[in-house]
Write an enzyme that holds these catalytic residues in place. Structure first.
Site, PDB file in Angstrom:
ATOM      1  N   GLY A  29      -5.086 -33.456  -5.152  1.00  0.00           N
ATOM      2  CA  GLY A  29      -6.266 -34.265  -4.914  1.00  0.00           C
ATOM      3  C   GLY A  29      -6.482 -34.638  -3.470  1.00  0.00           C
ATOM      4  CG  HIS A  38       4.005 -27.139  -2.166  1.00  0.00           C
ATOM      5  ND1 HIS A  38       4.774 -27.369  -3.294  1.00  0.00           N
ATOM      6  CD2 HIS A  38       2.994 -28.034  -2.222  1.00  0.00           C
ATOM      7  CE1 HIS A  38       4.222 -28.356  -3.988  1.00  0.00           C
ATOM      8  NE2 HIS A  38       3.144 -28.781  -3.352  1.00  0.00           N
ATOM      9  CG  HIS A  98       1.292 -25.713   0.784  1.00  0.00           C
ATOM     10  ND1 HIS A  98       0.592 -25.197  -0.285  1.00  0.00           N
ATOM     11  CD2 HIS A  98       0.923 -27.022   0.888  1.00  0.00           C
ATOM     12  CE1 HIS A  98      -0.181 -26.155  -0.814  1.00  0.00           C
ATOM     13  NE2 HIS A  98      -0.009 -27.258  -0.107  1.00  0.00           N
ATOM     14  NE  ARG A 130      -1.430 -30.571   4.352  1.00  0.00           N
ATOM     15  CZ  ARG A 130      -1.545 -30.574   3.015  1.00  0.00           C
ATOM     16  NH1 ARG A 130      -1.927 -31.664   2.376  1.00  0.00           N
ATOM     17  NH2 ARG A 130      -1.245 -29.494   2.328  1.00  0.00           N
TER      18      ARG A 130
END
Ligand code: FAD
Ligand code: SIN
Length: 610
Positions: A71, A257, A377, A412
């Site tokens: 999201g 990831h 990722h 991130r």
């Protein structure tokens, strides 16, 4: 002065470009890329009365954005109890390992709610909770639930669908032009300004001019053999910008990831269906990581265990596998504790897409753990911009994953990428509408600029014009005996080197060879030896891949992508060689780390699954 689209007349509590109409009329913004940054920016520019042209190399829905699951993070006017914008800022800075541009982070987290409202205006509907307000998810390294999602785990597709609908409606009204299957191959420059884009369409070379170009071309997961990214993520925008003389920054930081599905039945990832990311939101709901022996291992690596920052979890998996003597293996994500706590049927309700996709792959995750391993990722580095998306080249803006605003630091924070694309995409349009590219962003502008490197001559010259901030407390604490992993990892180095030239033989260039080289030599764990080896091989390949004088005649988009990937790989490896310390997603196993908890390792692991 820069126009503020977010400061539209009330009652609209969302970005509204309409007050800009008039000044915008007759000015053309060429937006390259149809992910969240490009779609949203093109819509805002068109809304403001500018002539917006949206160029995308495939169909509009071909983007990283489409695959986003977890999201968009944002602290709304009515946040979860105890949550604040200040907490979002602090979480972002912590995950970024002390390398973030603080001004950019503050701005993004503060303005987030405006662009969430902006998305709603263009038709995006977020999942609602029991009270009718938005359902807020929790993800790793967030101190509170603040992740807005749509369709459960189909956020990217729902957001992109709505924005694409709005873009097509704007096109039908004559407010915006869409060029799909238009593959940008170069930026047009006149007297030091970017004034348009060259592209290939239907085998023909075309060109479109504009008052400015906004690059929103996304990332570069295709640099690595295992990636969560779709095929379009080939570093095109970065390469185009570099060739146009734009500065780039932070290229050594590529995020892996931790939980990409490994198709054990086929012996490799199910590439016929594309990579399958198992969202971090699943760990946010309570899934745990276990090794092949069923042992939950993350607690031994970080006090936050599965909810530690993403770089920590990926690195811990790599080290743990090496320690077990299975560096190319995988671990398991066990989602069964979620249904034990939340009741039968919860996984299907909360993660409908993942439930279907894992089932398609032969796994019933309500009954058995899912095999997973880290995969490339997200690129924190990119084309250096200021807080308004200005690059160092006049007429050229960049937003979204292709840009480096400094908000993502060295690692991130989950669900901050879609947000970055929104906020900085809008701010770039605001600057464009205000005729405020100031001749390009450069050193004198100062405020809020990320640490940029010059890309003159093709490769960055130096790094870090400003002193690097100290590493924040996301430092990795490896278990005392993790040095024991060294032997297992070390033993792999020989075979990796031999296949790429260490033994005197250099494999000829192919995209697959490039991706394998990057995975084995510049992946989760790095060393000077492996990086130097990679640099040498890349240098040799560069001499034979699409030489400069043949570029304008080349009509095959994939040859352009190869050339872009190769340049991006060279830039990444060169930046990684220069940064000898470990920071965030960049882990130099052979150099002493900054913190006393981190045990220096000599080894390197390869995470090859093919
Ligand atoms: P993209 O969405 O990648 O779009 C780039 C566009 O540029 C594409 O349309 C592409 O076709 C086009 N393009 C590229 N090159 C050219 C060219 N030469 N010419 C013309 N067009 C070109 N982030 C989050 O914040 N939350 C999440 O839940 C989340 N989940 C993710 C899950 C997955 C599986 C993946 C892969 C990423 C996820 N991310 C998530 C990261 C996030 O999706 C991306 O970073 C973000 O969508 C990037 O948006 P963008 O607009 O910058 O680029
Ligand atoms: C995920 O859902 O795990 C991806 C979230 C992100 O990349 O921000």
């Amino acid at each position: 002065m820069t126009r503020n689209l977010a400061a539209a007349p009330q009652p609209a509590a969302f970005p509204d470009a309409r007050d800009a109409a008039g000044t915008a009329a007759g000015r053309r913004l060429v937006v390259v890329g149809s992910g969240i940054a490009g779609l949203y920016a093109a819509l805002l520019a068109a809304d403001a009365g500018a002539e917006a042209v949206l160029v995308s190399k495939g169909a509009l829905d071909e983007s990283n954005t489409w695959y986003a699951q977890g999201g968009i993070s944002a602290v709304l006017p009515a946040p979860a109890p105890g949550d604040t914008v200040a907490a979002h800022i602090a979480d972002t800075l912590r995950a970024g390992a002390g390398h973030c541009n603080i001004a950019a982070v503050k701005m993004m987290c503060t303005e987030a709610r405006q662009d969430i409202a902006g998305l709603r205006r263009f038709g995006v509907v977020f999942d609602a909770g029991h009270d009718g307000g938005p359902a807020l998810g929790l993800e790793a390294a967030h101190s509170a639930p603040r992740i807005l999602h749509a369709g459960g785990d189909a956020t990217g597709a729902r957001v992109a669908e709505a924005l694409i609908r709005a873009v097509l409606a704007a096109q039908a009204e004559g407010k915006l032009t869409v060029l799909t299957n238009a593959h940008a191959t170069a930026l047009v420059r006149e007297r030091g300004r970017v004034t348009g884009v060259e592209y290939l369409r239907g085998g023909r070379a075309e060109r479109i001019g504009g008052d400015a170009v906004l690059l929103a071309t996304g990332g570069a997961g295709q640099l690595f053999a295992q990636t969560t990214n779709p095929a379009v993520a080939t570093a095109d925008g970065l390469a185009l910008a570099v060739r146009a003389g734009a500065a780039v920054a932070d290229l050594e930081f590529f995020q892996f990831h931790p939980t990409c599905f490994v198709d054990t039945a086929a012996g490799s990832r199910a590439d016929h269906a594309g990579p399958l990311l198992i969202s971090e939101a699943v760990r946010g709901e309570g899934a745990i990581l276990v090794d092949a022996g069923g042992r939950r291992f993350m607690r031994a690596y970080h006090p936050d265990a599965e909810l530690a920052p993403r770089d920590v979890v990926s690195r811990s998996i790599a080290l743990h596998l090496a320690r077990l003597g299975d560096p190319n293996g995988h671990v398991y994500l066990d989602a069964r504790p979620i249904e034990e706590a939340r009741g039968t049927g919860f996984l299907k309700r909360r993660f409908p897409t993942l439930t279907r996709k894992t089932r398609d792959a032969g796994i019933d995750w309500t009954r058995e753990p899912v095999p997973v391993a880290p995969a490339a990722h997200y690129w924190m580095g990119g084309v250096a911009t200021d807080l308004s998306g200005r690059t160092t080249v006049p007429g050229l803006y960049a937003a979204g994953e292709v840009a480096c605003t400094g908000v993502q630091g060295a690692n991130r924070l989950a669900s901050n990428s879609l947000l970055e694309g929104l906020v900085f995409g809008r701010r770039a349009v605001e600057a464009f509408l205000s005729f405020d590219d100031n001749g390009g962003w450069g050193a004198p502008r100062g405020s809020g600029a990320p640490r940029a490197v010059s890309a003159a001559g093709g490769l960055p010259l130096t790094h870090a014009s400003a002193p690097l901030p100290r590493r924040a407390d996301s430092a990795v604490a490896f278990p005392a005996d993790s040095a024991g992993a060294a032997a297992g990892v070390d033993s792999l180095a020989g075979s990796a080197l031999a296949s790429f030239g260490g033994g005197g033989v250099v494999e000829p260039f192919s995209r697959e060879a490039l991706r394998r080289l990057m995975t084995s030599h510049a992946g989760v764990l790095r060393s000077r030896e492996l990086l130097a080896e990679a640099a040498e091989t890349l240098h040799r390949w560069a001499a034979v891949v699409l030489p400069e004088d043949s570029v304008p005649l080349e009509r095959n988009p994939s040859a352009h992508e190869d050339r872009n990937l190769l340049l991006a790989a060279q830039l990444l490896v060169s930046a990684a060689l220069r940064r000898r310390d470990s920071l965030g997603a960049h882990y130099r196993a052979d150099e002493p780390a900054e913190t006393s908890e981190t045990i220096p390792l000599r080894p390197k692991a390869i995470l090859l699954h093919d």
